[in-house]
Design a protein around this motif. Sequence first.
Motif, PDB file in Angstrom:
ATOM      1  N   ALA A  70      12.359   4.044   1.895  1.00 48.85           N
ATOM      2  CA  ALA A  70      13.656   4.743   1.906  1.00 48.85           C
ATOM      3  C   ALA A  70      14.278   4.792   0.521  1.00 48.85           C
ATOM      4  CB  ALA A  70      14.596   4.038   2.890  1.00 48.85           C
ATOM      5  N   GLY A  71      13.599   4.239  -0.473  1.00 47.96           N
ATOM      6  CA  GLY A  71      14.140   4.189  -1.829  1.00 47.96           C
ATOM      7  C   GLY A  71      13.913   2.806  -2.400  1.00 47.96           C
ATOM      8  N   VAL A  72      14.384   2.587  -3.626  1.00 48.79           N
ATOM      9  CA  VAL A  72      14.188   1.296  -4.288  1.00 48.79           C
ATOM     10  C   VAL A  72      14.985   0.235  -3.528  1.00 48.79           C
ATOM     11  CG1 VAL A  72      14.532   0.012  -6.423  1.00 48.79           C
ATOM     12  CG2 VAL A  72      13.780   2.394  -6.512  1.00 48.79           C
ATOM     13  N   ALA A  73      14.267  -0.693  -2.915  1.00 49.46           N
ATOM     14  CA  ALA A  73      14.929  -1.642  -2.016  1.00 49.46           C
ATOM     15  C   ALA A  73      15.650  -2.756  -2.756  1.00 49.46           C
ATOM     16  CB  ALA A  73      13.892  -2.244  -1.056  1.00 49.46           C
ATOM     17  N   ASN A  74      15.276  -3.013  -4.016  1.00 42.89           N
ATOM     18  CA  ASN A  74      15.851  -4.156  -4.705  1.00 42.89           C
ATOM     19  C   ASN A  74      15.653  -3.971  -6.210  1.00 42.89           C
ATOM     20  OD1 ASN A  74      15.823  -7.067  -5.828  1.00 42.89           O
ATOM     21  ND2 ASN A  74      16.545  -7.349  -3.732  1.00 42.89           N
ATOM     22  N   LEU A  75      16.670  -4.316  -6.987  1.00 37.30           N
ATOM     23  CA  LEU A  75      16.604  -4.113  -8.436  1.00 37.30           C
ATOM     24  C   LEU A  75      16.427  -5.414  -9.214  1.00 37.30           C
ATOM     25  CD1 LEU A  75      19.179  -1.224  -8.944  1.00 37.30           C
ATOM     26  CD2 LEU A  75      16.729  -1.161  -9.431  1.00 37.30           C
ATOM     27  N   HIS A  76      16.108  -6.502  -8.522  1.00 35.41           N
ATOM     28  CA  HIS A  76      15.713  -7.721  -9.221  1.00 35.41           C
ATOM     29  C   HIS A  76      14.360  -7.447  -9.881  1.00 35.41           C
ATOM     30  CE1 HIS A  76      13.784 -11.704  -9.568  1.00 35.41           C
ATOM     31  NE2 HIS A  76      15.006 -12.138  -9.777  1.00 35.41           N
ATOM     32  N   ASN A  77      14.204  -7.858 -11.136  1.00 37.23           N
ATOM     33  CA  ASN A  77      13.025  -7.375 -11.870  1.00 37.23           C
ATOM     34  C   ASN A  77      11.713  -7.798 -11.238  1.00 37.23           C
ATOM     35  OD1 ASN A  77      11.461  -9.381 -13.864  1.00 37.23           O
ATOM     36  ND2 ASN A  77      13.534 -10.140 -13.589  1.00 37.23           N
ATOM     37  N   VAL A  78      11.608  -9.058 -10.805  1.00 32.35           N
ATOM     38  CA  VAL A  78      10.338  -9.505 -10.219  1.00 32.35           C
ATOM     39  C   VAL A  78      10.165  -8.880  -8.832  1.00 32.35           C
ATOM     40  CG1 VAL A  78       8.849 -11.478  -9.769  1.00 32.35           C
ATOM     41  CG2 VAL A  78      10.730 -11.702 -11.398  1.00 32.35           C
ATOM     42  N   ASN A  79      11.255  -8.817  -8.092  1.00 32.52           N
ATOM     43  CA  ASN A  79      11.165  -8.208  -6.765  1.00 32.52           C
ATOM     44  C   ASN A  79      10.663  -6.777  -6.849  1.00 32.52           C
ATOM     45  OD1 ASN A  79      12.059 -10.460  -5.424  1.00 32.52           O
ATOM     46  ND2 ASN A  79      14.194  -9.803  -5.330  1.00 32.52           N
ATOM     47  N   PHE A  80      11.187  -6.029  -7.823  1.00 32.47           N
ATOM     48  CA  PHE A  80      10.711  -4.660  -7.935  1.00 32.47           C
ATOM     49  C   PHE A  80       9.258  -4.632  -8.393  1.00 32.47           C
ATOM     50  CE2 PHE A  80       9.626  -0.720  -9.902  1.00 32.47           C
ATOM     51  CZ  PHE A  80       9.955   0.160  -8.885  1.00 32.47           C
ATOM     52  N   ALA A  81       8.953  -5.442  -9.427  1.00 36.92           N
ATOM     53  CA  ALA A  81       7.615  -5.389 -10.038  1.00 36.92           C
ATOM     54  C   ALA A  81       6.521  -5.676  -9.012  1.00 36.92           C
ATOM     55  CB  ALA A  81       7.531  -6.373 -11.202  1.00 36.92           C
ATOM     56  N   GLN A  82       6.816  -6.493  -8.009  1.00 35.56           N
ATOM     57  CA  GLN A  82       5.785  -6.732  -7.001  1.00 35.56           C
ATOM     58  C   GLN A  82       6.077  -6.033  -5.682  1.00 35.56           C
ATOM     59  OE1 GLN A  82       7.123 -11.230  -6.679  1.00 35.56           O
ATOM     60  NE2 GLN A  82       5.475 -10.914  -5.230  1.00 35.56           N
ATOM     61  N   GLY A  83       7.361  -5.761  -5.403  1.00 33.45           N
ATOM     62  CA  GLY A  83       7.717  -5.210  -4.099  1.00 33.45           C
ATOM     63  C   GLY A  83       7.363  -3.740  -3.937  1.00 33.45           C
ATOM     64  N   PHE A  84       7.439  -2.966  -5.039  1.00 32.57           N
ATOM     65  CA  PHE A  84       7.299  -1.510  -4.903  1.00 32.57           C
ATOM     66  C   PHE A  84       5.889  -1.113  -4.482  1.00 32.57           C
ATOM     67  CE2 PHE A  84       4.831   0.595  -8.328  1.00 32.57           C
ATOM     68  CZ  PHE A  84       4.412  -0.540  -9.010  1.00 32.57           C
ATOM     69  N   ASP A 143       0.569   9.894   3.821  1.00 33.39           N
ATOM     70  CA  ASP A 143       0.810   9.935   2.373  1.00 33.39           C
ATOM     71  C   ASP A 143       2.249   9.607   1.987  1.00 33.39           C
ATOM     72  OD1 ASP A 143      -1.800  10.443   1.901  1.00 33.39           O
ATOM     73  OD2 ASP A 143      -1.560  12.588   1.486  1.00 33.39           O
ATOM     74  N   LYS A 144       3.148   9.613   2.966  1.00 34.34           N
ATOM     75  CA  LYS A 144       4.536   9.295   2.597  1.00 34.34           C
ATOM     76  C   LYS A 144       4.627   7.874   2.033  1.00 34.34           C
ATOM     77  CE  LYS A 144       6.557   7.244   6.746  1.00 34.34           C
ATOM     78  NZ  LYS A 144       7.449   7.343   7.879  1.00 34.34           N
ATOM     79  N   TYR A 145       3.712   7.004   2.442  1.00 42.74           N
ATOM     80  CA  TYR A 145       3.757   5.623   1.941  1.00 42.74           C
ATOM     81  C   TYR A 145       3.307   5.558   0.480  1.00 42.74           C
ATOM     82  CZ  TYR A 145       4.587   4.307   6.751  1.00 42.74           C
ATOM     83  OH  TYR A 145       5.141   4.191   7.988  1.00 42.74           O
ATOM     84  N   LEU A 146       2.229   6.260   0.164  1.00 44.88           N
ATOM     85  CA  LEU A 146       1.781   6.285  -1.231  1.00 44.88           C
ATOM     86  C   LEU A 146       2.850   6.934  -2.109  1.00 44.88           C
ATOM     87  CD1 LEU A 146      -0.359   5.870  -3.395  1.00 44.88           C
ATOM     88  CD2 LEU A 146      -1.332   8.094  -2.770  1.00 44.88           C
ATOM     89  N   HIS A 147       3.415   8.020  -1.603  1.00 50.11           N
ATOM     90  CA  HIS A 147       4.431   8.718  -2.396  1.00 50.11           C
ATOM     91  C   HIS A 147       5.655   7.836  -2.612  1.00 50.11           C
ATOM     92  CE1 HIS A 147       2.448  12.720  -0.993  1.00 50.11           C
ATOM     93  NE2 HIS A 147       1.831  12.169  -2.019  1.00 50.11           N
ATOM     94  N   ALA A 148       5.956   6.971  -1.660  1.00 54.29           N
ATOM     95  CA  ALA A 148       7.118   6.078  -1.811  1.00 54.29           C
ATOM     96  C   ALA A 148       6.919   5.137  -2.990  1.00 54.29           C
ATOM     97  CB  ALA A 148       7.341   5.286  -0.518  1.00 54.29           C
ATOM     98  N   THR A 149       5.728   4.575  -3.102  1.00 54.97           N
ATOM     99  CA  THR A 149       5.449   3.693  -4.241  1.00 54.97           C
ATOM    100  C   THR A 149       5.558   4.463  -5.553  1.00 54.97           C
ATOM    101  OG1 THR A 149       4.116   2.087  -3.037  1.00 54.97           O
ATOM    102  CG2 THR A 149       3.570   2.394  -5.356  1.00 54.97           C
TER     103      THR A 149
END
Length: 686
Positions: free
Chosen positions: A258-272, A285-291
């Motif tokens: 649904a969008g960037v879920a969290n802007l903590h740097n480590v959370n984003f770096a591994q969560g996305f 493909d919506k899942y790949l496109h989300a990343t």
Amino acid sequence: MSSRKISVIASVLVVSAGALRAATAPQPVGVRSALGPPKGIANRFYISNRPPLRRSAFVKLPIGSITPSGWLRGELRLEADGMTGHLQEISPWCDFNTSAWTDPAGQGKHGWEELPYWLKGYGDLGYVLKDERIIKDASKWIEAILATQDSTGWFGPRELLHSKDCDGHADLWPNMLALNVLQSWYEFGRDQRVMPFMTRYFKWELNYPEQDFLRGYWPPIRAGDNLESVYWLYNRTGDAWLLDLAKKIHNHAADWTAGVANLHNVNFAQGFREPAEYWQQANDDKYLHATERDYDQVMGEWGQVPGGGFGADENARKGYIDPRQGFETCGIVEYMHSFEMLMKITGDPLWIDRCEDLAFNSLPAALTPDLKGLHYLTCPNQVSLDRNDKSPGVQNGGTMFSYSAREVYRCCQHNVAMGWPYYAQELWLATADDGLCASLYGSSEVKARVGDGTQVTISEQTAYPFSDTIELKVSTPKVVRFPLYLRVPHWCDRPQLKLNGRATGLQARPDRFIVIDRTWKNDERVALRLPMKLSLRVWHKNHDSVSVDHGPLTFALQIGEKWQKYGGDDQWPDTEVLPTTPWNYGLVVDEKDPSASFQVIERDPLVDRPFSPATAPIALRGKARRIPKWKTDSKGLIEPLQQSPVKSEEPVETVTLIPMGAARLRISAFPVIGEGPAAHEWRGGP
Ligand SMILES: [Zn+2]
């Protein structure tokens, strides 16, 4: 050991892959440019995705298949001899006698992320180097962790079962890291206890009440790590219920679609990466496109700087996009790990380009050149690594820039361990069509089964990224046909290929692969040249500042460094690095023809420790003028950039630029000096 089990699995794959191959047009023999391996087939020799998971384009080789040499081996050795290799002597979280990870009843003083963060890198470091001391030492911890599993399937610290941080429910995050430890241990030594152990734990996860599952702050954001381990086991055992667990994990994970879920740097770096992982199962493909979209969104705002990371000195904050913002060391290694995973999942070489951008330009500067200390925040523009508080310019108070091996940088101190060992395992990948891919270039030797199952050895000689030439020698006990994939990075538009000394007329394109599909004989040779040229990147969102690139390397102003101990002890000193020469320069460049503005100085490319100013194998000389009003603020933090072009009345000077990774003090996003009415006056501080 388990070779029988492996061969059974492999033969199952042969049948399904063979059926699919029959429907695939035969590939012509020769040299071609390709987007990646053919889709819908599976490598027959190495375990990759089992249906119904999407077929993997590239497959990780078992640890130990690749022996790194050259500067990468140098970095790995420094890691073994430095902080990571000796962390048990430094970190209270790595005390075997008091850790809750080693007590069979899971009781103890420390039982959260630190120990498994360290152990997953430390173990892999031992396996990659085949370092007996480290392997033996890591196995002691692994044995102890295996002994913590109770009859329900839970393992590890018992206090995590009822965590205050998770409303009294289980904190699943630290165990995600411990599972990575066990996966590598299995891949390296085929310990037959690992798969039943993981099976019991995943049954526990499957049975854990839905409403209590993945509660707390960190576990849902980082649940993609759990997903990866579930797929790893599914691909080996084929237990269908594991895919039900994977669905359960995805459904309770933070929603990155649904969008960037969290802007903590480590959370984003591994969560996305989580949606792209789940794409393997969901096949939508919506899942790949989300990343991809989440990556573009964060980098489009906070990544308008060189170095491959993004400005998030804890969290990415609105308006804090200047290159003086930092990227946490945990963020660097997690982002690299994400890119390594995404390369294998998607087959898109752009992801691994991004990995090497971080590896060459950011990771080395996060550590001292001897790998005996690290800091929390690495910034593209960072002119003083003093110990002073720099908040609120960077988000956290306290020391964030000075180097230390001690617990002041607690998460990074442990998590940094995986950076180079994971990287070293990705130099070579198996391909879906039973070939090999040189994914990350580096001197090494790889042994792998290809084509009809013959084990070949490829020796790679290169000083890349400090030279543009990669030489490969194929050794094989008999002739064997297989495709050899060579990545063409996005910055290289005219790669040159020689086969057994003869030039090929190949027209290869950037962000593709060169594929040499032929019947190989023993001792055949490939020479790949990836000509590197000077180029400028203009950062419009950061006031039209510029960075200077040469191939995959980005360059920073060489600033004199004064290393000053302020704490710790002689073996593990806490150190500040202070500037001894001016840094407030704007570049005088011809943006239309940047190569005319710089002289490339090549030194010995084959040094063991290229990431230090004294030994950096390549440097640039260019013209610059000082900007006297550009200073540090009252906290010693460099003032933000202002609009380029900038006016300067100062004399033109010759300056030296060195690779960003070798520069602990650095300006890598430069103002540009201009003249006439278009040039802007630099405004002084308050
Ligand atoms: Zn950290």
